[in-house]
Design a protein around this motif. Structure first.
Motif, PDB file in Angstrom:
ATOM      1  N   LEU A 111      21.521  -0.369  15.681  1.00 31.79           N
ATOM      2  CA  LEU A 111      20.929  -1.611  15.785  1.00 31.79           C
ATOM      3  C   LEU A 111      20.357  -2.342  14.574  1.00 31.79           C
ATOM      4  O   LEU A 111      19.859  -1.419  13.745  1.00 31.79           O
ATOM      5  CB  LEU A 111      19.606  -1.557  16.832  1.00 31.79           C
ATOM      6  N   VAL A 112      20.709  -3.694  14.131  1.00 29.87           N
ATOM      7  CA  VAL A 112      20.448  -4.233  13.101  1.00 29.87           C
ATOM      8  C   VAL A 112      19.685  -5.475  13.525  1.00 29.87           C
ATOM      9  O   VAL A 112      19.946  -6.358  14.442  1.00 29.87           O
ATOM     10  CB  VAL A 112      21.467  -4.794  12.244  1.00 29.87           C
ATOM     11  N   PHE A 169      15.914   3.408   9.645  1.00 26.13           N
ATOM     12  CA  PHE A 169      14.817   4.294  10.203  1.00 26.13           C
ATOM     13  C   PHE A 169      14.767   4.658  11.666  1.00 26.13           C
ATOM     14  O   PHE A 169      15.947   3.879  12.233  1.00 26.13           O
ATOM     15  CB  PHE A 169      13.574   3.371   9.824  1.00 26.13           C
ATOM     16  N   ALA A 170      14.089   5.439  12.048  1.00 28.83           N
ATOM     17  CA  ALA A 170      14.330   5.839  13.447  1.00 28.83           C
ATOM     18  C   ALA A 170      13.179   4.994  14.381  1.00 28.83           C
ATOM     19  O   ALA A 170      12.116   4.767  13.996  1.00 28.83           O
ATOM     20  CB  ALA A 170      13.823   7.278  13.677  1.00 28.83           C
ATOM     21  N   PHE A 171      13.565   4.586  15.630  1.00 29.96           N
ATOM     22  CA  PHE A 171      12.685   3.746  16.574  1.00 29.96           C
ATOM     23  C   PHE A 171      13.301   4.275  17.873  1.00 29.96           C
ATOM     24  O   PHE A 171      14.443   4.051  18.349  1.00 29.96           O
ATOM     25  CB  PHE A 171      12.979   2.348  16.550  1.00 29.96           C
ATOM     26  N   ARG A 172      12.341   4.912  18.747  1.00 32.02           N
ATOM     27  CA  ARG A 172      12.569   5.228  20.046  1.00 32.02           C
ATOM     28  C   ARG A 172      13.986   5.981  20.235  1.00 32.02           C
ATOM     29  O   ARG A 172      14.715   5.742  21.191  1.00 32.02           O
ATOM     30  CB  ARG A 172      12.654   3.960  21.037  1.00 32.02           C
ATOM     31  N   GLY A 173      14.391   6.853  19.134  1.00 36.92           N
ATOM     32  CA  GLY A 173      15.622   7.487  19.308  1.00 36.92           C
ATOM     33  C   GLY A 173      16.883   6.660  18.868  1.00 36.92           C
ATOM     34  O   GLY A 173      17.947   7.285  18.648  1.00 36.92           O
ATOM     35  N   VAL A 204      17.776   2.085  13.270  1.00 39.90           N
ATOM     36  CA  VAL A 204      17.648   0.933  13.063  1.00 39.90           C
ATOM     37  C   VAL A 204      17.537   0.251  11.610  1.00 39.90           C
ATOM     38  O   VAL A 204      17.011   1.255  10.660  1.00 39.90           O
ATOM     39  CB  VAL A 204      16.294   0.499  13.803  1.00 39.90           C
ATOM     40  N   GLY A 205      18.328  -0.670  11.707  1.00 44.08           N
ATOM     41  CA  GLY A 205      17.835  -1.562  10.008  1.00 44.08           C
ATOM     42  C   GLY A 205      17.628  -2.831  10.264  1.00 44.08           C
ATOM     43  O   GLY A 205      17.711  -3.217  11.173  1.00 44.08           O
ATOM     44  N   MET A 206      16.962  -3.521   9.143  1.00 44.99           N
ATOM     45  CA  MET A 206      16.362  -4.803   9.416  1.00 44.99           C
ATOM     46  C   MET A 206      16.986  -5.506   8.032  1.00 44.99           C
ATOM     47  O   MET A 206      17.222  -4.899   7.122  1.00 44.99           O
ATOM     48  CB  MET A 206      14.831  -4.715   9.137  1.00 44.99           C
ATOM     49  N   LEU A 207      17.360  -6.618   8.176  1.00 41.22           N
ATOM     50  CA  LEU A 207      17.825  -7.649   7.181  1.00 41.22           C
ATOM     51  C   LEU A 207      16.938  -9.172   7.572  1.00 41.22           C
ATOM     52  O   LEU A 207      16.280  -8.896   8.605  1.00 41.22           O
ATOM     53  CB  LEU A 207      19.347  -8.141   7.330  1.00 41.22           C
ATOM     54  N   PRO A 235       3.342   0.180   9.609  1.00 46.86           N
ATOM     55  CA  PRO A 235       4.306  -0.974   9.770  1.00 46.86           C
ATOM     56  C   PRO A 235       5.236  -0.246   8.994  1.00 46.86           C
ATOM     57  O   PRO A 235       5.218   0.177   7.918  1.00 46.86           O
ATOM     58  CB  PRO A 235       3.532  -1.999   9.120  1.00 46.86           C
ATOM     59  N   ILE A 236       6.624  -0.508   9.407  1.00 45.65           N
ATOM     60  CA  ILE A 236       7.844  -0.462   8.540  1.00 45.65           C
ATOM     61  C   ILE A 236       8.106  -2.057   8.061  1.00 45.65           C
ATOM     62  O   ILE A 236       8.647  -2.981   8.718  1.00 45.65           O
ATOM     63  CB  ILE A 236       8.961   0.059   9.328  1.00 45.65           C
TER      64      ILE A 236
END
Length: 266
Positions: free
Chosen positions: A165-166, A134-138, A141-144, A107-108
């Motif tokens: 993608l955020v 971080f990388a996801f399916r090429g 991606v970032g999360m907030l 998990p990230i």
């Protein structure tokens, strides 16, 4: 290169992780049937958001705990990566966290940095770590989480790290102010940073707290790809960065930045 994203707008069963996990599993199966690669669920989707400090403390688990373990099982069984919000315990602290759980991967986890209001400040510790990509399916991606996205510096920092993608789990209280965030701030963040934003909100009522919903998937040109009303919904949109090269060329905000002009103050 593209991925199909699903965003779940849901009403939780407050304080009942097993029921919320069952709802997320149903959504993951539906997302898988449509060929989705990723399912984004709201802030604190595993426990409910407006459940009070005592229940948050009671239900909080480490990222290696049973709740995220159950999300891992959902991801493995459906083949869909799942973002789920939960109260994460580490030592004596509890964080408002979201985990991206992909099949066959660790998990990230992202912890909320900007806590909203007295209730959140009483229940959670704020993250001290800046958001990372971080990388996801090429994809990059970032999360907030929720209130974080209302600070332009947070999304810009991800964009400068190369985010495409955020992901933003959220729990907006019902009202006009929240509608402005969903309908005005989120498209602006997407446009000014040329990123996709997947914004997944809670809806309905949790122990007397009315929640706005406001879920949307917005493209790098600031236009909605999908948007929910006030009720539970499952949104879909395909993320294809190459389709937005013209929008980036028309408004090259990142390339035209002048950091020497930006005098930052505490």
């Amino acid at each position: 290169m593209n991925v199909l994203i699903a965003v779940l707008q849901m009403q939780t069963s407050p304080g009942e992780p097993a029921e919320n996990l069952a709802a997320i599993a149903r959504a993951a199966r539906a997302a898988a049937a449509f060929g989705a690669d990723l399912l984004v669920t709201p802030e604190m989707s595993l426990t409910g958001y407006a459940i009070g400090t005592d229940d948050i403390a009671r239900l909080a688990e480490p990222r290696s705990g049973a709740m995220i373990g159950a999300v891992q099982t959902i991801a493995e069984e459906t083949g869909v990566a799942v973002v789920a919000g939960f109260p994460e315990r580490e030592g004596g602290a509890v964080f408002n966290a979201a985990a991206l759980v992909a099949p066959g991967a660790e998990p990230i986890v992202y912890r909320k940095g900007h806590l909203y209001g007295d209730a959140e400040r009483a229940a959670f510790a704020p993250s001290a770590a800046p958001p990372a990509v971080f990388a996801f399916r090429g994809f990059r991606v970032g999360m907030l989480i929720c209130y974080d996205v209302e600070f332009p510096e947070m999304v810009r920092s991800l964009a400068l790290q190369g985010a495409e993608l955020v992901i933003v789990p959220t729990a907006l209280p019902a009202g006009a102010a929240s509608r402005r965030v969903s309908k005005s701030v989120i498209p602006a963040r997407a446009l000014e940073n040329h990123v996709f934003v997947a914004y997944a909100g809670l809806c309905g009522d949790e122990r007397g707290t009315a929640l706005e919903g406001g879920s949307a998937i917005v493209g790098p040109d600031g236009e909605d790809l999908a948007r929910a009303g006030a009720a539970e919904a499952l949104l879909f949109a395909r993320v294809e960065p190459g389709r937005y090269d013209e929008a980036r060329a028309e408004n090259p905000y990142l390339a035209d930045r002048r950091p020497d002009l930006y005098r930052l103050a505490d």
